[in-house]
Design a protein around this motif. Structure first.
Motif, PDB file in Angstrom:
ATOM      1  N   GLY A 169      -6.753-103.367 -37.173  1.00  0.00           N
ATOM      2  CA  GLY A 169      -5.229-103.732 -37.241  1.00  0.00           C
ATOM      3  C   GLY A 169      -5.139-105.116 -37.657  1.00  0.00           C
ATOM      4  N   ASN A 170      -4.017-105.767 -37.636  1.00  0.00           N
ATOM      5  CA  ASN A 170      -3.678-106.957 -38.376  1.00  0.00           C
ATOM      6  C   ASN A 170      -2.794-107.757 -37.112  1.00  0.00           C
ATOM      7  N   LYS A 171      -3.104-108.925 -37.431  1.00  0.00           N
ATOM      8  CA  LYS A 171      -2.175-110.058 -36.511  1.00  0.00           C
ATOM      9  C   LYS A 171      -0.884-110.157 -36.480  1.00  0.00           C
ATOM     10  N   LYS A 172      -0.366-109.836 -37.638  1.00  0.00           N
ATOM     11  CA  LYS A 172       1.423-109.473 -37.742  1.00  0.00           C
ATOM     12  C   LYS A 172       1.723-108.291 -36.963  1.00  0.00           C
ATOM     13  N   VAL A 173       1.244-107.207 -36.819  1.00  0.00           N
ATOM     14  CA  VAL A 173       1.577-106.165 -35.985  1.00  0.00           C
ATOM     15  C   VAL A 173       1.215-106.263 -34.595  1.00  0.00           C
ATOM     16  N   LEU A 174       0.034-107.111 -34.357  1.00  0.00           N
ATOM     17  CA  LEU A 174      -0.262-107.053 -32.907  1.00  0.00           C
ATOM     18  C   LEU A 174       0.562-108.365 -32.281  1.00  0.00           C
ATOM     19  N   ARG A 175       1.352-109.162 -33.487  1.00  0.00           N
ATOM     20  CA  ARG A 175       2.125-109.999 -32.414  1.00  0.00           C
ATOM     21  C   ARG A 175       3.324-109.519 -32.003  1.00  0.00           C
ATOM     22  N   ASP A 176       3.600-108.267 -32.489  1.00  0.00           N
ATOM     23  CA  ASP A 176       4.948-107.859 -31.967  1.00  0.00           C
ATOM     24  C   ASP A 176       4.596-106.864 -30.751  1.00  0.00           C
ATOM     25  N   PHE A 177       4.991-107.545 -29.584  1.00  0.00           N
ATOM     26  CA  PHE A 177       4.973-107.126 -28.233  1.00  0.00           C
ATOM     27  C   PHE A 177       5.550-105.546 -28.049  1.00  0.00           C
ATOM     28  N   ALA A 178       6.281-105.116 -28.696  1.00  0.00           N
ATOM     29  CA  ALA A 178       6.878-103.695 -28.821  1.00  0.00           C
ATOM     30  C   ALA A 178       6.143-102.756 -29.524  1.00  0.00           C
ATOM     31  N   SER A 179       5.451-103.058 -30.412  1.00  0.00           N
ATOM     32  CA  SER A 179       4.382-102.281 -31.460  1.00  0.00           C
ATOM     33  C   SER A 179       3.589-101.379 -30.611  1.00  0.00           C
ATOM     34  N   PRO A 180       3.292-100.245 -30.868  1.00  0.00           N
ATOM     35  CA  PRO A 180       2.233 -99.268 -30.482  1.00  0.00           C
ATOM     36  C   PRO A 180       1.033-100.025 -30.307  1.00  0.00           C
ATOM     37  N   GLN A 181       0.584-100.573 -31.353  1.00  0.00           N
ATOM     38  CA  GLN A 181      -0.732-101.225 -31.406  1.00  0.00           C
ATOM     39  C   GLN A 181      -0.969-102.197 -30.417  1.00  0.00           C
ATOM     40  N   ARG A 182       0.222-103.269 -30.257  1.00  0.00           N
ATOM     41  CA  ARG A 182      -0.079-104.282 -29.280  1.00  0.00           C
ATOM     42  C   ARG A 182       0.258-103.562 -27.804  1.00  0.00           C
ATOM     43  N   ARG A 183       0.853-102.758 -27.639  1.00  0.00           N
ATOM     44  CA  ARG A 183       1.037-102.011 -26.032  1.00  0.00           C
ATOM     45  C   ARG A 183      -0.355-101.362 -26.003  1.00  0.00           C
ATOM     46  N   ALA A 184      -1.003-100.946 -26.654  1.00  0.00           N
ATOM     47  CA  ALA A 184      -2.463-100.390 -26.598  1.00  0.00           C
ATOM     48  C   ALA A 184      -3.522-101.236 -26.257  1.00  0.00           C
ATOM     49  N   PHE A 185      -3.338-102.377 -27.044  1.00  0.00           N
ATOM     50  CA  PHE A 185      -4.340-103.764 -26.879  1.00  0.00           C
ATOM     51  C   PHE A 185      -4.024-103.933 -25.469  1.00  0.00           C
ATOM     52  N   ASP A 186      -2.821-104.387 -25.023  1.00  0.00           N
ATOM     53  CA  ASP A 186      -2.378-104.843 -23.702  1.00  0.00           C
ATOM     54  C   ASP A 186      -2.836-104.082 -22.512  1.00  0.00           C
ATOM     55  N   TRP A 187      -2.902-102.838 -22.671  1.00  0.00           N
ATOM     56  CA  TRP A 187      -3.379-101.712 -21.918  1.00  0.00           C
ATOM     57  C   TRP A 187      -4.918-101.856 -21.753  1.00  0.00           C
ATOM     58  N   MET A 188      -5.605-101.891 -22.715  1.00  0.00           N
ATOM     59  CA  MET A 188      -7.005-101.873 -22.723  1.00  0.00           C
ATOM     60  C   MET A 188      -7.390-103.426 -22.129  1.00  0.00           C
ATOM     61  N   LEU A 189      -6.741-104.281 -22.392  1.00  0.00           N
ATOM     62  CA  LEU A 189      -6.952-105.726 -21.883  1.00  0.00           C
ATOM     63  C   LEU A 189      -6.825-105.892 -20.449  1.00  0.00           C
ATOM     64  N   LYS A 190      -5.650-105.495 -19.835  1.00  0.00           N
ATOM     65  CA  LYS A 190      -5.422-105.705 -18.480  1.00  0.00           C
ATOM     66  C   LYS A 190      -5.405-104.385 -17.520  1.00  0.00           C
ATOM     67  N   ASP A 191      -5.394-103.141 -18.160  1.00  0.00           N
ATOM     68  CA  ASP A 191      -5.086-102.131 -17.044  1.00  0.00           C
ATOM     69  C   ASP A 191      -6.061-100.678 -17.367  1.00  0.00           C
ATOM     70  N   ASP A 192      -6.595-100.841 -18.357  1.00  0.00           N
ATOM     71  CA  ASP A 192      -7.711 -99.651 -18.766  1.00  0.00           C
ATOM     72  C   ASP A 192      -8.691 -99.535 -17.453  1.00  0.00           C
ATOM     73  N   CYS A 193      -8.674 -98.510 -17.125  1.00  0.00           N
ATOM     74  CA  CYS A 193      -9.701 -98.259 -15.607  1.00  0.00           C
ATOM     75  C   CYS A 193     -10.974 -97.926 -16.140  1.00  0.00           C
ATOM     76  N   MET A 194     -11.212 -97.872 -17.298  1.00  0.00           N
ATOM     77  CA  MET A 194     -12.452 -97.279 -17.812  1.00  0.00           C
ATOM     78  C   MET A 194     -13.914 -98.328 -17.713  1.00  0.00           C
ATOM     79  N   ALA A 195     -13.284 -99.536 -17.611  1.00  0.00           N
ATOM     80  CA  ALA A 195     -13.826-100.746 -17.382  1.00  0.00           C
ATOM     81  C   ALA A 195     -14.891-101.097 -18.545  1.00  0.00           C
TER      82      ALA A 195
END
Length: 159
Positions: free
Chosen positions: A73-99
Motif C-alpha cells: 500500500g501507500n501512505k496517501k491511500v492509508l491516510r484516507d480514513f474512508a478508504s477500504p485499505q485504511r478500514r482494513a488496516f484499522d480492523w486488523m490493528l484493533k478488532d481482528d480476533c485472529m490475534a
C-alpha cells in the motif's frame, strides 16, 4: 474466485505502481517493492499518534503492521480514513480476533489485509464492529477464523 477477477480487483484497489502485474494471486502473496516515497519514516507514520487514537493498541504491533502493509500500500491511500485499505488496516490493528502479532509472517498479514480490503471495497457502508461482535459465531468475512475459511473464499496453498 477466478484469478482474472481477483487480478482486476487488486488492480483497482492497489494501483499498478504498487502491485506487480505478474503477481499470481492464486498463490501465496508476493511482496513487491515500490518507490521510496511510499515508505514512511519513524517520524511520519500514516495513522494518528495521539493517545486517544491508539488507546489499547500495542505500539510494536502497530509499527510492525504498518511496515508490512506499506509493502503493498501507500501512505496517501492509508491516510484516507474512508478508504477500504485504511478500514482494513484499522480492523486488523484493533478488532481482528485472529490475534496476529509482531511475530506473524508478513505474507500471512498481507493475505489477510488484501481479503479484508476486498470486503471493505464491497461493503463501504457496513459497520464491521456489529458483524464481528462474536468472532467465532460463523466463518463470515472478518471473523476470527483464517481468511481462507471465510464463506466464498478458496485459497490454493503452494508447497
Amino acid at each position: 474466485l477466478d484469478r482474472g477477477v481477483v487480478n482486476d480487483l487488486l488492480t483497482e484497489l492497489f494501483p499498478p505502481s504498487v502491485i506487480d502485474s505478474s503477481l499470481n494471486t492464486s498463490l501465496s502473496p508476493t511482496l513487491v517493492p515500490f518507490d521510496d516515497d511510499a515508505f514512511i519514516s519513524e517520524n511520519d507514520r500514516f495513522f494518528p499518534t495521539t493517545d486517544e487514537a491508539v488507546n489499547g493498541v500495542d505500539k510494536e504491533w502497530k509499527d510492525y503492521l504498518s511496515d508490512v502493509i506499506l509493502k503493498v500500500g501507500n501512505k496517501k491511500v492509508l491516510r484516507d480514513f474512508a478508504s477500504p485499505q485504511r478500514r482494513a488496516f484499522d480492523w486488523m490493528l484493533k478488532d481482528d480476533c485472529m490475534a496476529l502479532g509482531k511475530d506473524t509472517n508478513a505474507e500471512v498479514i498481507i493475505q489477510r489485509y488484501v481479503v479484508a480490503t476486498l470486503f471493505f471495497s464491497f461493503n463501504s457502508d457496513v459497520n464491521y464492529e456489529e458483524i464481528t461482535k462474536d468472532c467465532y459465531s460463523g466463518k463470515f468475512w472478518l471473523s476470527g477464523f483464517h481468511e481462507c475459511e471465510w464463506i466464498g473464499i478458496r485459497c490454493h496453498h503452494v508447497a
